[in-house]
Write a protein that holds these residues in place. Structure first.
Motif, PDB file in Angstrom:
ATOM      1  N   UNK A 121       0.681  -7.817   6.786  1.00 19.74           N
ATOM      2  CA  UNK A 121       1.188  -6.561   6.221  1.00 19.74           C
ATOM      3  C   UNK A 121       2.276  -6.840   5.182  1.00 19.74           C
ATOM      4  N   UNK A 122       3.075  -7.873   5.408  1.00 22.70           N
ATOM      5  CA  UNK A 122       4.077  -8.237   4.403  1.00 22.70           C
ATOM      6  C   UNK A 122       3.399  -8.672   3.105  1.00 22.70           C
ATOM      7  N   UNK A 123       2.296  -9.401   3.225  1.00 25.65           N
ATOM      8  CA  UNK A 123       1.527  -9.795   2.033  1.00 25.65           C
ATOM      9  C   UNK A 123       0.955  -8.555   1.355  1.00 25.65           C
ATOM     10  N   UNK A 124       0.458  -7.615   2.149  1.00 29.79           N
ATOM     11  CA  UNK A 124      -0.114  -6.387   1.600  1.00 29.79           C
ATOM     12  C   UNK A 124       0.907  -5.615   0.766  1.00 29.79           C
ATOM     13  N   UNK A 125       2.140  -5.558   1.219  1.00 28.12           N
ATOM     14  CA  UNK A 125       3.174  -4.800   0.509  1.00 28.12           C
ATOM     15  C   UNK A 125       3.788  -5.583  -0.648  1.00 28.12           C
ATOM     16  N   UNK A 149      -7.494 -13.650   4.085  1.00 32.94           N
ATOM     17  CA  UNK A 149      -6.987 -12.292   3.912  1.00 32.94           C
ATOM     18  C   UNK A 149      -6.882 -11.911   2.445  1.00 32.94           C
ATOM     19  N   UNK A 150      -7.629 -10.867   2.071  1.00 30.71           N
ATOM     20  CA  UNK A 150      -7.547 -10.264   0.744  1.00 30.71           C
ATOM     21  C   UNK A 150      -7.021  -8.848   0.932  1.00 30.71           C
ATOM     22  N   UNK A 151      -5.777  -8.554   0.558  1.00 35.37           N
ATOM     23  CA  UNK A 151      -5.171  -7.240   0.813  1.00 35.37           C
ATOM     24  C   UNK A 151      -6.017  -6.036   0.408  1.00 35.37           C
ATOM     25  N   UNK A 152      -6.732  -6.064  -0.723  1.00 37.75           N
ATOM     26  CA  UNK A 152      -7.537  -4.886  -1.065  1.00 37.75           C
ATOM     27  C   UNK A 152      -8.633  -4.558  -0.046  1.00 37.75           C
ATOM     28  N   UNK A 153      -9.003  -5.532   0.787  1.00 35.87           N
ATOM     29  CA  UNK A 153     -10.056  -5.317   1.774  1.00 35.87           C
ATOM     30  C   UNK A 153      -9.520  -4.921   3.149  1.00 35.87           C
ATOM     31  N   UNK A 154      -8.244  -4.616   3.242  1.00 36.91           N
ATOM     32  CA  UNK A 154      -7.616  -4.373   4.545  1.00 36.91           C
ATOM     33  C   UNK A 154      -8.260  -3.231   5.313  1.00 36.91           C
ATOM     34  N   UNK A 155      -8.621  -2.145   4.631  1.00 38.69           N
ATOM     35  CA  UNK A 155      -9.229  -1.014   5.314  1.00 38.69           C
ATOM     36  C   UNK A 155     -10.722  -1.196   5.525  1.00 38.69           C
ATOM     37  N   UNK A 156     -11.360  -1.953   4.638  1.00 38.02           N
ATOM     38  CA  UNK A 156     -12.803  -2.162   4.748  1.00 38.02           C
ATOM     39  C   UNK A 156     -13.116  -3.249   5.767  1.00 38.02           C
ATOM     40  N   UNK A 157     -12.363  -4.330   5.728  1.00 35.32           N
ATOM     41  CA  UNK A 157     -12.554  -5.465   6.646  1.00 35.32           C
ATOM     42  C   UNK A 157     -11.208  -5.810   7.288  1.00 35.32           C
TER      43      UNK A 157
END
Length: 281
Positions: free
Chosen positions: A171-175, A109-117
């Motif tokens: 999602x916690x990692x994303x934030x 999981x790479x947070x910047x890629x959440x919407x792309x992948x």
């Protein structure tokens, strides 16, 4: 093969095989009494049987399901979902070594890629760091806790708990750590702990030991390097919320409400992902 000549021959001479008119025999089928030659004889517990009687006996026998079918049927106590997750995760771990990190980079999981992948927010639970202790701890916890929780809530609810806990951890990692790259099933595992804690409290069970284990493992995430405490906390909260939905909608007639609440929670997690990027942009 039976034909008219064979039938005529057997009818005229009782010492001729009922299927082969050119073969004499003095052996009778123990079940129907017809004469059978050596080729048509099948040993039975007593005497021999003809092909027709063998076929009838085989058709009358109850068909036994394979061990796999018996394991997955409704009502079986086998923790199918737990074992499936274990098998998938161990298989992916082998692929990580075989591909020299390609699978890790593709599924982590790479947070910047959440919407792309967006699949990475779930596949993160299938990949682990190269050290053996990471996957060993997570899979041991799943092996111990998974069957208990799966038996308590059922297969599909257990699967939903695992998936939504993984998503909540991502999602916690994303934030909280948007620049990190995360691997591991720790978010899902902590979600199982959170769910088990809520259910145990609801059933009146003793949760003191579970609280100690949770406290120690949460603390380790804050003090040891290369551990995503964000995923731990997010998964723990996510699993607890899912279990709270389960215990509040336990009755059969509340199943539609339970499904609706689970869907609403999943939608809330997705909305949290979108909101994070909207605020960042």
């Amino acid at each position: 093969m039976t034909d008219s000549a064979s039938a005529a021959g057997s009818a005229g001479d009782p010492n001729v095989c009922y299927r082969h008119s050119d073969r004499r025999s003095f052996v009778l089928c123990q079940r129907c009494g017809r004469t059978v030659c050596g080729e048509c004889q099948t040993p039975a517990p007593v005497g021999v049987r003809c092909p027709e009687c063998m076929a009838e006996a085989a058709a009358a026998m109850p068909r036994q399901k394979s061990p796999l079918l018996r394991a997955v049927r409704r009502g079986s106590s086998t923790p199918v979902v737990t074992y499936t997750i274990l098998g998938l995760t161990l298989g992916v771990f082998i692929l990580q070594f075989a591909t020299q990190g390609t699978v890790t980079r593709a599924l982590g999981y790479a947070p910047p890629l959440s919407l792309i992948e967006p699949w990475r927010m779930l596949t993160v639970s299938l990949v682990h760091s190269s050290g053996i202790f990471h996957i060993l701890f997570n899979m041991y916890a799943l092996f111990v806790l998974g069957p208990l929780l799966e038996q308590l809530v059922g297969r599909w609810r257990f699967a939903v708990t695992y998936i939504l806990s993984t998503l909540a951890g991502s999602i916690a990692v994303l934030w909280l750590a948007p620049a990190s790259f995360v691997v591991g099933a720790s978010g899902a595992i902590f979600g199982l702990f959170g769910a088990f804690f809520v259910i145990q409290r609801r059933l009146g069970g003793n949760t003191a030991q579970l609280m100690v284990i949770l406290g120690i493992n949460l603390a380790l995430g804050f003090f040891l390097p290369n551990i995503s405490w964000q995923a731990h906390v997010g998964g723990l909260i996510g699993g607890a919320i899912v279990a709270l939905i389960f215990v509040r909608t336990r009755r059969r007639q509340q199943t539609p409400l339970q499904i609706a609440l689970l869907g609403a929670f999943a939608a809330l997690l997705v909305a949290g992902t979108i909101l994070r990027f909207a605020l960042a942009g």
